[in-house]
Design a protein around this motif. Structure first.
Motif, mmCIF file in Angstrom:
data_model
loop_
_atom_site.group_PDB
_atom_site.id
_atom_site.type_symbol
_atom_site.label_atom_id
_atom_site.label_comp_id
_atom_site.label_asym_id
_atom_site.label_seq_id
_atom_site.Cartn_x
_atom_site.Cartn_y
_atom_site.Cartn_z
ATOM 1 N N CYS A 181 33.249 -21.598 -8.198
ATOM 2 C CA CYS A 181 32.072 -21.416 -7.340
ATOM 3 C C CYS A 181 31.285 -22.725 -7.287
ATOM 4 O O CYS A 181 31.404 -23.549 -8.192
ATOM 5 C CB CYS A 181 31.163 -20.326 -7.908
ATOM 6 S SG CYS A 181 31.786 -18.681 -7.566
ATOM 7 N N THR A 183 28.026 -23.173 -7.717
ATOM 8 C CA THR A 183 27.172 -23.127 -8.923
ATOM 9 C C THR A 183 27.343 -21.731 -9.476
ATOM 10 O O THR A 183 27.914 -20.866 -8.819
ATOM 11 C CB THR A 183 25.678 -23.291 -8.573
ATOM 12 O OG1 THR A 183 25.338 -22.290 -7.592
ATOM 13 C CG2 THR A 183 25.356 -24.672 -8.055
ATOM 14 N N CYS A 185 25.726 -18.255 -10.392
ATOM 15 C CA CYS A 185 24.515 -17.449 -10.204
ATOM 16 C C CYS A 185 24.077 -16.886 -11.561
ATOM 17 O O CYS A 185 24.918 -16.568 -12.398
ATOM 18 C CB CYS A 185 24.791 -16.281 -9.259
ATOM 19 S SG CYS A 185 25.529 -16.766 -7.704
ATOM 20 N N TYR A 187 23.016 -14.069 -12.490
ATOM 21 C CA TYR A 187 23.382 -12.693 -12.832
ATOM 22 C C TYR A 187 24.897 -12.536 -12.939
ATOM 23 O O TYR A 187 25.401 -11.444 -13.113
ATOM 24 C CB TYR A 187 22.842 -11.722 -11.756
ATOM 25 C CG TYR A 187 23.295 -12.103 -10.369
ATOM 26 C CD1 TYR A 187 24.542 -11.701 -9.909
ATOM 27 C CD2 TYR A 187 22.528 -12.920 -9.556
ATOM 28 C CE1 TYR A 187 25.000 -12.084 -8.663
ATOM 29 C CE2 TYR A 187 22.977 -13.309 -8.304
ATOM 30 C CZ TYR A 187 24.205 -12.889 -7.867
ATOM 31 O OH TYR A 187 24.662 -13.287 -6.643
ATOM 32 N N CYS A 188 25.632 -13.642 -12.793
ATOM 33 C CA CYS A 188 27.095 -13.538 -12.660
ATOM 34 C C CYS A 188 27.770 -13.144 -13.966
ATOM 35 O O CYS A 188 27.490 -13.692 -15.021
ATOM 36 C CB CYS A 188 27.677 -14.873 -12.200
ATOM 37 S SG CYS A 188 29.464 -14.794 -11.999
ATOM 38 N N SER A 192 33.782 -16.998 -13.298
ATOM 39 C CA SER A 192 33.592 -18.070 -12.334
ATOM 40 C C SER A 192 33.303 -19.409 -13.031
ATOM 41 O O SER A 192 32.587 -19.462 -14.019
ATOM 42 C CB SER A 192 32.432 -17.661 -11.427
ATOM 43 O OG SER A 192 31.868 -18.781 -10.857
ATOM 44 N N GLY A 235 34.781 -15.521 -8.377
ATOM 45 C CA GLY A 235 34.730 -16.776 -7.656
ATOM 46 C C GLY A 235 34.452 -16.689 -6.143
ATOM 47 O O GLY A 235 34.187 -15.652 -5.590
ATOM 48 N N ARG A 270 29.828 -17.508 -0.547
ATOM 49 C CA ARG A 270 28.707 -18.443 -0.512
ATOM 50 C C ARG A 270 28.731 -19.220 0.806
ATOM 51 O O ARG A 270 29.665 -19.967 1.078
ATOM 52 C CB ARG A 270 28.821 -19.414 -1.696
ATOM 53 C CG ARG A 270 28.780 -18.704 -3.058
ATOM 54 C CD ARG A 270 27.374 -18.546 -3.554
ATOM 55 N NE ARG A 270 26.852 -19.806 -3.998
ATOM 56 C CZ ARG A 270 26.741 -20.160 -5.281
ATOM 57 N NH1 ARG A 270 27.113 -19.334 -6.232
ATOM 58 N NH2 ARG A 270 26.247 -21.320 -5.614
ATOM 59 N N ARG A 307 21.499 -19.760 -6.670
ATOM 60 C CA ARG A 307 22.483 -19.738 -5.587
ATOM 61 C C ARG A 307 22.584 -21.099 -4.888
ATOM 62 O O ARG A 307 23.613 -21.456 -4.337
ATOM 63 C CB ARG A 307 22.118 -18.679 -4.538
ATOM 64 C CG ARG A 307 22.171 -17.270 -5.024
ATOM 65 C CD ARG A 307 23.546 -16.704 -5.035
ATOM 66 N NE ARG A 307 24.117 -16.471 -3.723
ATOM 67 C CZ ARG A 307 25.294 -15.888 -3.532
ATOM 68 N NH1 ARG A 307 26.000 -15.498 -4.559
ATOM 69 N NH2 ARG A 307 25.780 -15.709 -2.316
HETATM 70 S S1 SF4 Z 1 28.046 -14.083 -8.612
HETATM 71 FE FE1 SF4 Z 1 29.748 -14.554 -7.230
HETATM 72 S S2 SF4 Z 1 29.087 -16.397 -6.140
HETATM 73 FE FE2 SF4 Z 1 27.760 -16.220 -7.934
HETATM 74 S S3 SF4 Z 1 28.783 -17.457 -9.504
HETATM 75 FE FE3 SF4 Z 1 29.490 -15.360 -9.766
HETATM 76 S S4 SF4 Z 1 31.375 -15.228 -8.599
HETATM 77 FE FE4 SF4 Z 1 30.287 -17.057 -7.912
#
Ligand code: SF4
Length: 496
Positions: A181, A183, A185, A187-188, A192, A235, A270, A307
């Protein structure tokens, strides 16, 4: 602090499940004494005993002078050991929930269905021949769901059955993970990797992935399987550069897409990873559905959650996607992002309305253990439960305004306000892969780092999970082991 004493059973996991839906930030401790050491704690005594042909569950909830006792008698469970335990666990949850409802005066809309896939219960009962009316009675009675949630489950099951029936164990779906990704996020909790730090491994990663795809293809095709849906997620797959993305799409088409394939989705999540060339490439490769996900259309929120794209970039990405011919676009949004109030959520929903996606997936923020938000703890500007309910209702209202209906749902552990994630779509634009993965009647073969395969053994009504290594570096360095495990799992599926 909540102290719990169990007698006659060891179903502590189920007790925790129900308790955490009532008291999500309290410490829960299992104790060995029947009487509370500290009268300031809430004390729960849950027991199970057999009495002739019956089993009796009793639950006492006590705090200071307040005291509630609930006793329930059920017929003894039948079936094998595992099936009996399953049934007793449900009875225990029913008894504990009834006691807590009486003690707190608060009803949980999902009742004892604390698991991730509440609609599965409905499918099971429909498969057994129960009528919708009987099922609704069961859901609101034994399972203790609110009437609204029971109706929602039935509505979703009816949509899903148009797509997932008849069950066919020679059809599978394929999930391909691109775990990079721009960056991460806050909350992820997905596997990723930030492309700035890990992108140098992308080519090597893709080479391993292609090898995995080839082996899986050979195995499945040799055994007469066909691929019903393909989903490239992560991702953010579109973070790959043009050459990498082109190559990936070619490989996927070569291995998995045929006349039997009904759907090909790519997460284009994204907007900052998208340009005209990539979107055209997806279209030319036969991708039938993409997802472009703002999560919020408030720039302060986007910045807060890491984000690093703007609401304007979302609008630009939708325009580009439409102008390159994409006609099935899903949008993910999140309810309950820290610092957001109802007006901010409505702003996001208004923007969604203007962008006219074919699908809207409404997530309620779940604080997963692996996420940075969870690690940060402290005062993040968490949204209160009452406010979340209003936001969820607003999202449902807007989905209706966009001509959409709910078609799949799932819950997550640690969800703010015990809500659910719901996928809405304009009828005819439902994502088959999402329905298949949720209802677990079709095997999903996961490829790449962090991908999870779900091998469904229909005849035995059994499911096996097979997890690939999450970390990209280890996926590459231990690729031989990854393949060995995968081929063994597939052999079991084919032989089963
Ligand atoms: S929530 Fe989705 S876009 Fe954000 S870092 Fe995680 S996988 Fe990537």
């Amino acid at each position: 602090m909540i102290e719990v004493f169990l007698e006659g059973h060891d179903y502590s996991y189920e007790v925790l499940d129900i308790l955490s839906s009532y008291f999500d930030r309290e410490t829960i401790q299992f104790v060995h004494e029947k009487d509370p050491a500290d009268s300031r704690s809430l004390f729960i005594h849950s027991s199970m005993a057999f009495d002739a042909g019956d089993v009796v569950f009793k639950c006492v909830v006590r705090h200071g002078d307040a005291n509630v006792t609930e006793e329930k008698r059920f017929s003894r469970a039948g079936g094998g050991e595992q099936e009996m335990r399953k049934q007793y666990k449900r009875m225990l949850k029913n008894n504990l929930l009834t006691a807590l409802e009486a003690f707190t005066g608060k009803k949980m809309p999902w009742g004892i269905l604390t698991g991730i896939r509440p609609v599965k219960v409905v499918h099971k009962l429909l498969d057994q021949g129960f009528s919708e009316e009987d099922i609704q009675d069961r859901l609101t009675g034994f399972y203790r769901l609110s009437v609204d949630k029971a109706k929602l489950c039935l509505e979703i099951a009816a949509v899903e059955r148009k797509y997932i029936l008849p069950y066919d164990d020679r059809k599978v779906s394929v999930y391909i993970s691109i775990p990079f990704c721009p960056t991460r996020c806050s909350y992820c909790s997905f596997p990723s990797h930030e492309v700035g730090k890990w992108g140098h491994l992308a080519d090597e990663y893709l080479n391993c992935l292609y090898e995995e795809m080839d082996s899986v293809y050979n195995k499945l095709a040799g055994a007469g399987y066909s691929i019903q849906t393909v989903y490239i997620g992560g991702g953010t797959p579109t973070v790959l550069n043009h050459a990498q993305l082109k190559d990936l799409l070619e490989q996927v088409n070569r291995c998995f897409v045929s006349g039997e394939t009904k759907e090909f989705t790519v997460e284009a999540g994204r907007p900052d990873t998208l340009d005209r060339e990539k979107l055209s490439m997806l279209k030319a490769a036969g991708v039938t559905r993409i997802s472009i996900n703002p999560q919020s259309m408030n720039s302060a929120t986007l910045e807060r959650i890491g984000r690093r794209h703007t609401p304007e970039e979302v609008v630009r990405a939708y325009d580009l996607a439409r102008s390159t011919g994409h006609s099935n676009i899903n949008m993910d949004i999140i309810i309950g992002l820290p610092g957001e109030d109802i007006d901010m959520v409505v702003k996001t929903l208004d923007a969604a309305l203007a962008l006219k996606p074919e699908g809207l997936t409404v997530h309620t923020l779940a604080i997963k253990r692996a996420s940075r938000l969870n690690e940060q703890g402290g005062d993040m500007g968490w949204v209160e439960e009452d406010e979340i309910s209003g936001m969820v209702e607003a999202a449902a209202y807007y989905a209706g305004k966009m001509g959409m209906k709910p078609y799949y749902l799932y819950k997550q552990r640690y969800m703010v306000g015990n809500h659910e994630n719901i996928g809405y779509s304009i009828p005819g634009y439902e994502c088959l892969y999402n329905m298949q993965i949720m209802e677990e009647k079709q095997s999903i073969i996961g490829l790449g780092a962090g991908a999870v395969s779900k091998l469904v053994f229909l005849k035995e009504d059994r499911l096996e999970r097979l997890e690939n290594i999450k970390n990209v570096e280890y996926y590459i360095s231990r690729f031989g082991h990854v393949m060995e495990k995968k081929l063994l799992g597939l052999a079991a599926l084919i032989d089963g």
